[in-house]
Design an enzyme around this catalytic site. Structure first.
Site, PDB file in Angstrom:
ATOM      1  N   ARG A 150     -18.538  -1.564  17.442  1.00  8.16           N
ATOM      2  CA  ARG A 150     -17.888  -2.855  17.185  1.00  8.16           C
ATOM      3  C   ARG A 150     -16.531  -2.965  17.868  1.00  8.16           C
ATOM      4  O   ARG A 150     -15.684  -2.084  17.753  1.00  8.16           O
ATOM      5  CB  ARG A 150     -17.682  -3.062  15.682  1.00  8.16           C
ATOM      6  CG  ARG A 150     -16.910  -4.354  15.353  1.00  8.16           C
ATOM      7  CD  ARG A 150     -16.698  -4.518  13.875  1.00  8.16           C
ATOM      8  NE  ARG A 150     -17.968  -4.686  13.207  1.00  8.16           N
ATOM      9  CZ  ARG A 150     -18.213  -4.276  11.959  1.00  8.16           C
ATOM     10  NH1 ARG A 150     -17.277  -3.666  11.273  1.00  8.16           N
ATOM     11  NH2 ARG A 150     -19.386  -4.483  11.423  1.00  8.16           N
TER      12      ARG A 150
ATOM     13  N   CYS B 119       0.473   5.043   6.765  1.00  6.84           N
ATOM     14  CA  CYS B 119      -0.171   4.903   8.077  1.00  6.84           C
ATOM     15  C   CYS B 119       0.782   4.181   9.030  1.00  6.84           C
ATOM     16  O   CYS B 119       1.178   3.037   8.773  1.00  6.84           O
ATOM     17  CB  CYS B 119      -1.485   4.138   7.945  1.00  6.84           C
ATOM     18  SG  CYS B 119      -2.597   4.781   6.667  1.00  6.84           S
TER      19      CYS B 119
ATOM     20  N   CYS C  52     -19.697  -5.557   2.927  1.00  2.00           N
ATOM     21  CA  CYS C  52     -18.962  -4.363   3.304  1.00  2.00           C
ATOM     22  C   CYS C  52     -17.621  -4.396   2.586  1.00  2.00           C
ATOM     23  O   CYS C  52     -17.047  -5.473   2.403  1.00  2.00           O
ATOM     24  CB  CYS C  52     -18.749  -4.313   4.817  1.00  2.00           C
ATOM     25  SG  CYS C  52     -17.813  -2.858   5.390  1.00  2.00           S
TER      26      CYS C  52
ATOM     27  N   CYS D  93       0.207   0.473  10.221  1.00  2.00           N
ATOM     28  CA  CYS D  93      -0.206  -0.558   9.270  1.00  2.00           C
ATOM     29  C   CYS D  93       0.956  -1.397   8.744  1.00  2.00           C
ATOM     30  O   CYS D  93       1.875  -0.871   8.096  1.00  2.00           O
ATOM     31  CB  CYS D  93      -0.952   0.086   8.102  1.00  2.00           C
ATOM     32  SG  CYS D  93      -1.630  -1.149   6.968  1.00  2.00           S
TER      33      CYS D  93
ATOM     34  N   CYS E 252     -19.411   2.647   7.773  1.00  2.00           N
ATOM     35  CA  CYS E 252     -18.686   2.009   8.869  1.00  2.00           C
ATOM     36  C   CYS E 252     -17.429   2.842   9.087  1.00  2.00           C
ATOM     37  O   CYS E 252     -16.559   2.900   8.220  1.00  2.00           O
ATOM     38  CB  CYS E 252     -18.332   0.569   8.491  1.00  2.00           C
ATOM     39  SG  CYS E 252     -17.298  -0.291   9.706  1.00  2.00           S
TER      40      CYS E 252
ATOM     41  N   CYS F 248       0.847  -1.193   0.000  1.00  2.00           N
ATOM     42  CA  CYS F 248       0.000   0.000   0.000  1.00  2.00           C
ATOM     43  C   CYS F 248       0.886   1.248   0.000  1.00  2.00           C
ATOM     44  O   CYS F 248       1.841   1.340   0.777  1.00  2.00           O
ATOM     45  CB  CYS F 248      -0.913   0.007   1.221  1.00  2.00           C
ATOM     46  SG  CYS F 248      -2.015   1.445   1.275  1.00  2.00           S
TER      47      CYS F 248
ATOM     48  N   CYS G  91     -16.970  -8.697   5.095  1.00  2.00           N
ATOM     49  CA  CYS G  91     -16.243  -7.477   4.784  1.00  2.00           C
ATOM     50  C   CYS G  91     -14.997  -7.809   3.976  1.00  2.00           C
ATOM     51  O   CYS G  91     -14.271  -8.755   4.302  1.00  2.00           O
ATOM     52  CB  CYS G  91     -15.846  -6.755   6.069  1.00  2.00           C
ATOM     53  SG  CYS G  91     -17.244  -6.425   7.176  1.00  2.00           S
TER      54      CYS G  91
END
Length: 350
Positions: free
Chosen positions: A260, A57, A128, A60, A188, A53, A97
């Site tokens: 959640r 972040c 999702c 991550c 979400c 990616c 998801c």
């Protein structure tokens, strides 16, 4: 309690400052006003494209900026995704998801993503996706295919955000949420606790979510999973009572939302999770892995649910296997009829 979208820092901070038992009691009372007690919605999360990616972040392990043990994987074939979805339903999940490690999907990705959404829907599951930033056109296309939810977390407060991510702005995230809402999909969106943020930043995150024009239908609260090779691998542990307070405040200020328990449950004992449910959490991710990080196994969760008298909202333990196999067969036949293998399995990181 009325649903509000005009919370102030002082009002949310006052909730955090309440005695712990009073706060949890208030949260449970509000929870019972808007939700069935002892009911927990169960979702399963699958990484459909892993690693490489371009985002930075700091939490991550899939970021190309850091050296972790995560191996880059191309976009999964549609039939493999549907096989995983069918297994998730058989294990008791009601929502499936699908997450891709992208800054944003490319137009060439969309046909395969739409096949995934439509195939999972035919299995009788809610759908999702989390694909990074999406445009208005992409949001409309996904909604037309039947995507129920789109996940795009705010992660932290606007003030602390630049300490965690520099490759996209906070406004980029808010814009994506607006595209999702305008397209008619459910949102979400939540955040991650334990990234070195202050107590004020935790207030700020919840205030941003609660003051959206419509509250997210699902609010995942993640406890940082510290991964070797990421800048946050040595972050300080989150105090369990502080985390439970966040669950309780989220329940109070977003009373209609599903709150959640997401990443980090592997490091929570049964007592901590039980207090989170008491504080208003009523949704979990189910399965041994969340994208690339560990999660309690289904058997362990079922044992905890049994101890607490919690029953999943899933009404049927298993799908009609014959119908599910027929639907999966139809998708496989359709995919196999495409002219080349690259139509379904290519390097989506380019």
């Amino acid at each position: 309690m009325d649903v509000r979208n005009n919370w102030t820092v002082e009002q949310i901070q006052a909730l955090f400052n309440k005695p712990f038992m009073d706060l949890v009691f208030e949260a449970q009372q509000i929870h019972r006003q808007y939700h069935q007690p002892n009911q927990v919605q169960v979702s399963t999360l699958l990484s459909i494209k892993t690693g490489a990616c371009p985002e930075d972040c700091k939490y991550c392990p899939q970021s190309a900026h850091y050296r972790t043990d995560i191996e880059k994987e191309r976009l999964l074939e549609v039939d493999r995704v549907l096989e995983a979805a069918m297994k998730a339903k058989q294990s008791g999940a009601t929502r499936f998801c699908m997450g891709a490690a992208w800054k944003n999907p490319k137009d060439r990705d969309m046909p395969y993503l739409l096949d995934m959404v439509q195939g999972v829907k035919k299995l009788g599951l809610e759908t999702c996706m989390t694909l990074g930033m999406i445009t208005t056109a992409q949001a409309n296309t996904l909604a037309a295919a039947g995507l129920d939810y789109y996940n795009h977390n705010l992660d932290t407060s606007p003030e602390y955000y630049g300490n965690i991510i520099t490759t996209r702005t906070y406004q980029d995230r808010l814009d994506t949420l607006a595209h999702v809402r305008d397209a008619g999909m459910k949102i979400c969106s939540g955040g991650i606790i334990g990234m070195g943020e202050s107590a004020r930043d935790r207030v700020g995150l919840l205030m941003e979510l609660a003051n959206l024009s419509v509250h997210p239908e699902s609010v995942p609260i993640n406890m940082l999973v510290k991964v070797k090779g990421t800048p946050l691998e040595n972050a300080e542990d989150v105090d369990p009572f502080d985390f439970i307070r966040i669950i309780a405040v989220a329940r109070i200020i977003m009373p209609q939302s599903a709150v959640r328990l997401s990443a980090g449950r592997e490091d929570m004992n049964e007592q901590m999770q039980a207090l989170c449910f008491m504080a208003g959490a009523n949704s979990v991710f189910y399965g041994c892995k969340l994208l690339t990080t560990p999660n309690p196994g289904e058997d362990k969760d079922m044992q905890l649910f049994a101890k607490l008298g919690i029953n999943s909202q899933h009404q049927v333990a298993k799908p009609d296997d014959v119908q599910a196999q027929e639907l999966l067969g139809q998708v496989i036949e359709r995919v196999a009829a495409r002219p080349t293998k690259d139509d379904i399995f290519y390097d989506a990181s380019l």
